[in-house]
Design an enzyme around this catalytic site. Structure first.
Site, PDB file in Angstrom:
ATOM      1  N   SER A  33       0.831  -1.209   0.000  1.00  0.00           N
ATOM      2  CA  SER A  33       0.000   0.000   0.000  1.00  0.00           C
ATOM      3  C   SER A  33       0.860   1.251   0.000  1.00  0.00           C
ATOM      4  O   SER A  33       1.761   1.381   0.835  1.00  0.00           O
ATOM      5  CB  SER A  33      -0.904   0.019   1.236  1.00  0.00           C
ATOM      6  OG  SER A  33      -1.775  -1.089   1.253  1.00  0.00           O
ATOM      7  N   ASN A  36       1.862   3.635   3.384  1.00  0.00           N
ATOM      8  CA  ASN A  36       1.751   2.830   4.599  1.00  0.00           C
ATOM      9  C   ASN A  36       3.145   2.641   5.194  1.00  0.00           C
ATOM     10  O   ASN A  36       4.044   2.111   4.536  1.00  0.00           O
ATOM     11  CB  ASN A  36       1.124   1.472   4.258  1.00  0.00           C
ATOM     12  CG  ASN A  36       0.772   0.665   5.497  1.00  0.00           C
ATOM     13  OD1 ASN A  36       1.571   0.557   6.423  1.00  0.00           O
ATOM     14  ND2 ASN A  36      -0.418   0.090   5.525  1.00  0.00           N
ATOM     15  N   TYR A 173     -11.685   3.307  -4.940  1.00  0.00           N
ATOM     16  CA  TYR A 173     -10.363   2.825  -4.510  1.00  0.00           C
ATOM     17  C   TYR A 173     -10.458   1.389  -3.995  1.00  0.00           C
ATOM     18  O   TYR A 173      -9.651   0.528  -4.349  1.00  0.00           O
ATOM     19  CB  TYR A 173      -9.825   3.754  -3.428  1.00  0.00           C
ATOM     20  CG  TYR A 173      -8.445   3.419  -2.898  1.00  0.00           C
ATOM     21  CD1 TYR A 173      -7.311   3.997  -3.453  1.00  0.00           C
ATOM     22  CD2 TYR A 173      -8.282   2.546  -1.828  1.00  0.00           C
ATOM     23  CE1 TYR A 173      -6.052   3.711  -2.965  1.00  0.00           C
ATOM     24  CE2 TYR A 173      -7.029   2.244  -1.335  1.00  0.00           C
ATOM     25  CZ  TYR A 173      -5.914   2.831  -1.901  1.00  0.00           C
ATOM     26  OH  TYR A 173      -4.668   2.526  -1.407  1.00  0.00           O
ATOM     27  N   ILE A 174     -11.458   1.138  -3.172  1.00  0.00           N
ATOM     28  CA  ILE A 174     -11.640  -0.206  -2.604  1.00  0.00           C
ATOM     29  C   ILE A 174     -11.996  -1.212  -3.696  1.00  0.00           C
ATOM     30  O   ILE A 174     -11.426  -2.304  -3.762  1.00  0.00           O
ATOM     31  CB  ILE A 174     -12.729  -0.176  -1.511  1.00  0.00           C
ATOM     32  CG1 ILE A 174     -12.251   0.641  -0.305  1.00  0.00           C
ATOM     33  CG2 ILE A 174     -13.114  -1.596  -1.087  1.00  0.00           C
ATOM     34  CD1 ILE A 174     -13.339   0.913   0.708  1.00  0.00           C
ATOM     35  N   ALA A 176     -11.358  -1.190  -6.819  1.00  0.00           N
ATOM     36  CA  ALA A 176     -10.277  -1.446  -7.772  1.00  0.00           C
ATOM     37  C   ALA A 176      -9.391  -2.596  -7.329  1.00  0.00           C
ATOM     38  O   ALA A 176      -8.807  -3.307  -8.163  1.00  0.00           O
ATOM     39  CB  ALA A 176      -9.440  -0.185  -7.967  1.00  0.00           C
ATOM     40  N   GLU A 177      -9.282  -2.814  -6.017  1.00  0.00           N
ATOM     41  CA  GLU A 177      -8.438  -3.888  -5.497  1.00  0.00           C
ATOM     42  C   GLU A 177      -9.177  -5.215  -5.380  1.00  0.00           C
ATOM     43  O   GLU A 177      -8.542  -6.278  -5.308  1.00  0.00           O
ATOM     44  CB  GLU A 177      -7.896  -3.503  -4.119  1.00  0.00           C
ATOM     45  CG  GLU A 177      -6.892  -2.373  -4.124  1.00  0.00           C
ATOM     46  CD  GLU A 177      -6.294  -2.155  -2.754  1.00  0.00           C
ATOM     47  OE1 GLU A 177      -7.058  -2.189  -1.759  1.00  0.00           O
ATOM     48  OE2 GLU A 177      -5.073  -1.972  -2.665  1.00  0.00           O
ATOM     49  N   TYR A 197      -1.035 -10.064   2.931  1.00  0.00           N
ATOM     50  CA  TYR A 197      -1.025  -8.678   3.385  1.00  0.00           C
ATOM     51  C   TYR A 197      -0.690  -8.696   4.873  1.00  0.00           C
ATOM     52  O   TYR A 197      -0.803  -9.735   5.541  1.00  0.00           O
ATOM     53  CB  TYR A 197      -2.387  -8.025   3.129  1.00  0.00           C
ATOM     54  CG  TYR A 197      -2.369  -6.520   3.207  1.00  0.00           C
ATOM     55  CD1 TYR A 197      -1.540  -5.771   2.383  1.00  0.00           C
ATOM     56  CD2 TYR A 197      -3.179  -5.834   4.112  1.00  0.00           C
ATOM     57  CE1 TYR A 197      -1.524  -4.385   2.450  1.00  0.00           C
ATOM     58  CE2 TYR A 197      -3.174  -4.449   4.189  1.00  0.00           C
ATOM     59  CZ  TYR A 197      -2.342  -3.734   3.352  1.00  0.00           C
ATOM     60  OH  TYR A 197      -2.327  -2.367   3.429  1.00  0.00           O
TER      61      TYR A 197
END
Length: 234
Positions: A33, A36, A173-174, A176-177, A197
């Site tokens: 990310s 981050n 944004y969410i 797209a992942e 992750y």
């Protein structure tokens, strides 16, 4: 640059079936990310080494979509949002690219790429359309995504309500992942894949729970990576 020893990384499969995917060791997606603090250059390179030791193929993937839009929605001017996004993405791109190059200079087993590089793939587009349909038809998915948007924006727009624009961009944004969480084997053309992750994926309960609606494919797994102190790894 000092590389973190790989023996201080551990992975916890999210379910027993995810453990089977991990043990198959066909492919790992390492999500990175932007912005981050967990993902230092040393940590990303260490993760690349760790994954390459355990999986036949590894893709280091970083999010690069809607970054400038997010900054602008949060109050930056269009020019400042663009500059901040460019700087942010330049940093994460360098970390991920350098890590892949250090581990696998030929790029035969370890690759680095942004989410935008995947959007032209037919399977990514198919999964994106599926998600868009379910956002209308699946109340559980829509509510879960809305909750994630609320949680993210709560810390960004304190003292006032989030605007429709902010909620829209955060949702984009969410979403797209999401294809990478649902069926990364289809996107990358592998038999099975573990999406790794450093935290539990925000929609993990939904993706790996019982019932219908949005669910991870049978050959998709999720693993939570932990970075332990050197003395803890002994």
């Amino acid at each position: 640059m000092t590389t973190i020893a790989t023996d201080i990384f551990t992975v916890r499969p999210y379910t027993s079936h995810c453990r089977v995917i991990e043990q198959e060791a066909q492919h790992a997606v390492i999500g990175v990310s932007p912005g981050n603090s967990f993902f230092t250059a040393e940590t990303v390179t260490g993760l690349a080494h760790w994954a390459a030791e355990r999986f036949a193929r590894v893709d280091l993937v970083y999010t690069d979509l809607y970054i400038a839009d997010m900054y602008e929605a949060l109050g930056y001017s269009p020019d400042d949002a663009r500059r901040k996004a460019v700087k942010n993405l330049r940093g994460v791109r360098a970390k991920v690219s350098n890590a892949a190059l250090a581990v696998d200079p030929d790029g035969a087993r370890v690759r680095a790429q942004p989410v935008s590089a995947l959007t032209g793939r037919p399977e990514y587009r198919r999964l994106s359309r599926h998600v868009e349909t379910l956002m209308t038809d699946d109340a559980a998915l829509a509510a879960t995504v809305a909750g994630l948007v609320d949680r993210f924006l709560r810390d960004k727009v304190t003292g006032r309500d989030a605007t429709d624009r902010q909620r829209e961009v955060c949702t984009r944004y969410i979403l797209a992942e999401l294809p990478l969480f649902i069926d990364s084997p289809a996107i990358f053309g592998v038999a099975s894949s573990l999406n790794c992750y450093h935290q539990v994926l925000p929609l993990a309960d939904l993706l790996y729970g019982p019932g219908h609606g949005l669910r991870a494919s049978r050959n998709q797994g999720h693993g939570i990576i932990a970075l332990t102190a050197p003395e803890d790894a002994q």
